[in-house]
Design a protein around this motif. Structure first.
Motif, short mmCIF file in Angstrom:
data_model
loop_
_atom_site.label_atom_id
_atom_site.label_comp_id
_atom_site.label_asym_id
_atom_site.label_seq_id
_atom_site.Cartn_x
_atom_site.Cartn_y
_atom_site.Cartn_z
N GLN A 167 0.83 -1.20 0.00
CA GLN A 167 0.00 0.00 0.00
C GLN A 167 0.87 1.26 0.00
O GLN A 167 0.47 2.30 -0.52
CB GLN A 167 -0.94 -0.01 1.21
N ALA A 168 2.07 1.16 0.56
CA ALA A 168 2.97 2.33 0.54
C ALA A 168 3.35 2.70 -0.89
O ALA A 168 3.64 3.86 -1.18
CB ALA A 168 4.22 2.04 1.38
N ILE B 296 -6.92 10.67 3.87
CA ILE B 296 -7.10 9.22 3.73
C ILE B 296 -8.25 8.71 4.60
O ILE B 296 -8.19 8.82 5.83
CB ILE B 296 -5.79 8.49 4.12
N PRO B 297 -9.28 8.11 3.98
CA PRO B 297 -10.33 7.48 4.79
C PRO B 297 -9.73 6.36 5.63
O PRO B 297 -9.01 5.51 5.10
CB PRO B 297 -11.28 6.89 3.74
N LEU C 167 -6.52 1.64 10.07
CA LEU C 167 -5.29 2.44 9.93
C LEU C 167 -4.20 1.76 9.09
O LEU C 167 -3.05 2.21 9.10
CB LEU C 167 -4.76 2.82 11.33
N GLY C 168 -4.52 0.74 8.33
CA GLY C 168 -3.51 0.11 7.49
C GLY C 168 -3.12 0.99 6.31
O GLY C 168 -1.94 1.19 6.02
N ASN C 169 -4.13 1.53 5.66
CA ASN C 169 -3.89 2.38 4.50
C ASN C 169 -3.18 3.68 4.91
O ASN C 169 -2.19 4.09 4.28
CB ASN C 169 -5.25 2.67 3.85
N GLY C 170 -3.63 4.30 5.98
CA GLY C 170 -3.03 5.54 6.44
C GLY C 170 -1.59 5.35 6.90
O GLY C 170 -0.70 6.14 6.58
N LEU C 171 -1.33 4.27 7.62
CA LEU C 171 0.02 4.01 8.09
C LEU C 171 0.99 3.81 6.92
O LEU C 171 2.15 4.23 6.97
CB LEU C 171 0.02 2.77 9.00
N PRO D 188 -8.51 0.44 16.45
CA PRO D 188 -7.71 0.24 15.23
C PRO D 188 -6.39 -0.48 15.55
O PRO D 188 -5.57 0.04 16.31
CB PRO D 188 -7.43 1.65 14.73
N SER D 189 -6.18 -1.67 14.99
CA SER D 189 -4.99 -2.44 15.38
C SER D 189 -3.70 -1.75 14.97
O SER D 189 -2.69 -1.88 15.66
CB SER D 189 -4.97 -3.85 14.79
N ASN D 190 -3.72 -1.05 13.85
CA ASN D 190 -2.46 -0.47 13.39
C ASN D 190 -2.02 0.76 14.18
O ASN D 190 -0.93 1.28 13.96
CB ASN D 190 -2.53 -0.14 11.91
N LEU D 191 -2.85 1.21 15.13
CA LEU D 191 -2.41 2.29 16.03
C LEU D 191 -1.18 1.83 16.82
O LEU D 191 -0.26 2.59 17.08
CB LEU D 191 -3.56 2.69 16.96
#
Ligand SMILES: *Cc1c(COP(=O)(O)O)cnc(C)c1O
Length: 437
Positions: free
Chosen positions: A228-229, A251-252, A256-260, A312-315
């Protein structure tokens, strides 16, 4: 060689192990031990997504058994277009729409699922253990379809998709149940939590692990994040070449996977300006940035259902990589949008910009309009479109009053015959369902 360590400390593994395990044995999430540093000039002559992906991902792959396969993995992953389209200009600065929805199931999750499937196929080929790999995936909608599409017809892989009966949209259900062959859809008489519980129980079951190698392809796998990066790298590089300006993103955001992935791309040196997360009424991220406290809460149902995440797990990854709230506030910001805001924005954008957007994408448009004027006008912005509006046509059409044409890929799926195995949420029923297939 970049290794991957657990956010909870104990485990350090290479990329293949991180991909295969999904979650670390200590319950933590894998993150790169270090990030590569790029300069714009490192991407000279790299123009397509595939070429940019090969350069960006090379250090993450180097020294592993996957390195020699990077090119073919990238070719398979970025097989569909990821386009940046110009939106009608505002008073100053430009807005583009980063369209991540041209994959087989019309949401950005196709990118991570495709990458994971092609990487796991390489790993399986090189593995002496030839038991079939059973990919178990619990889904509340979009993830299951993307994973099924990515693993469909891959030799050596079986997929079991578990979704809660009556709790996904008609079109989503069709995308979960239309595959056949090595994909079995289980309609579980319960909730999404029951589906997740069942997946966990399957992992702990001795009988199943005699027959299969179990794997999860779940949304916290590092294999979903890295690819995704790449689209943030590609969009920002193209913008830099054309304008000598950084590109900022709204970013929607749910898990938080896409945002991270965007924050990681910028930390690796890509020409990315501001990063703003747009959430729905699930406000864990903006609340954390404000208070510094991670609160344990359940998700609430919203119109942007793929972002209905309470914790959110990616936090955990974001904090581990980039620091706590005080540090994070210097790197990014986050705003939440109510269902009312989502609905109004879908209508406004349809009238003002002439395009239909999905409820998730609407959160980004809404947040863009809320940004402080100076910030908004000084920078060039890309609003991230995470799904095609035809996937959520009930909501979108009810607001705009206009029909939405389905993209070809989606229309093809709608025409396929579908079937699901209906089960009670019990491991015995799942297990015998798998046996009978
Ligand atoms: C999954 C999803 C999101 C949220 O992405 P995260 O990586 O969980 O933040 C947003 N929009 C759509 C359409 C999705 O399917």
């Amino acid at each position: 060689m970049i290794r991957y360590r657990s956010t909870r400390g104990s485990a350090v593994v290479d990329l293949p192990a991180a991909l295969e395990q999904g979650i670390a044995p200590d319950g933590g999430l894998y993150i790169p031990e270090s990030l590569p540093e790029f300069d714009v000039s490192d991407f000279q002559d790299a123009n397509t997504e595939v070429e940019i992906a090969e350069r960006f991902l090379a250090p993450f792959f180097s020294g592993t058994s996957l390195a020699g396969h990077l090119s073919s993995i990238c070719t398979q992953t970025y097989a569909f277009p990821i386009s940046c389209t110009q939106l009608p200009p505002t008073a100053r600065g430009q807005r583009t729409l980063l369209e991540l929805f041209h994959g087989p199931t019309a949401a950005f999750k196709d990118v991570g699922a495709g990458f994971l499937a092609s990487s796991m196929a390489v790993l399986r080929d090189g593995d002496p253990d030839k038991r079939p790999v059973l990919i178990l995936v619990a889904t509340s909608g979009d993830t299951g379809g993307a994973v099924a599409a990515a693993f469909h017809r891959r030799p050596g892989f079986e997929v079991a998709v578990l979704y809660p009966t009556g709790r996904v949209s008609e079109r989503q259900e069709q995308q979960l149940t239309c595959w056949g062959e090595n994909v079995t859809a289980f309609s579980v008489k319960g909730t999404f939590d029951d589906c997740q519980r069942l997946v966990k129980a399957a992992f702990a079951d001795a009988d199943l692990s005699v027959r299969y190698r179990l794997s999860s392809a779940n949304s916290i796998n590092i294999g979903r994040l890295l690819p995704q990066a790449v689209y943030y790298a590609a969009a920002s590089l193209r913008h830099w070449r054309a304008n000598q300006k950084k590109l900022s993103f709204v970013i929607p955001t749910g898990n938080l996977g896409n945002g991270l992935a965007a924050v990681m791309a910028r930390a690796c040196g890509l020409p990315i300006g501001d990063i703003v997360f747009a959430t729905n009424a699930n406000t864990a991220i903006p609340d954390y940035l404000r208070s510094g406290q991670v609160e344990d809460r359940d998700s609430v149902d919203t119109l942007a259902s793929a972002m209905d995440v309470g914790r959110p797990s990616n936090l955990e990854r974001l904090r581990n990589l980039f620091g706590e709230a005080q540090a994070l506030n210097k790197l990014l910001s986050a705003y939440s949008v109510s269902d009312e805001g989502i609905r109004t924005t879908i209508g406004d954008v349809f009238r003002r910009d002439g395009i239909a957007i999905c409820p998730h994408t609407a959160t980004a448009f809404h947040v863009y309009d809320l940004l402080p004027e100076g910030l908004r006008d000084e920078q060039d912005w890309a609003l991230v479109a995470t799904a095609h509006p035809a996937k959520f046509e009930r909501i979108v059409e009810s607001v705009t009053g206009a029909g939405i044409e389905m993209p070809r890929t989606l229309a093809d799926l709608m025409d396929k015959p579908a079937s699901a195995v209906s089960i009670e949420p019990s491991l015995a029923e799942l297990s015998s369902g798998l046996e009978r297939r």
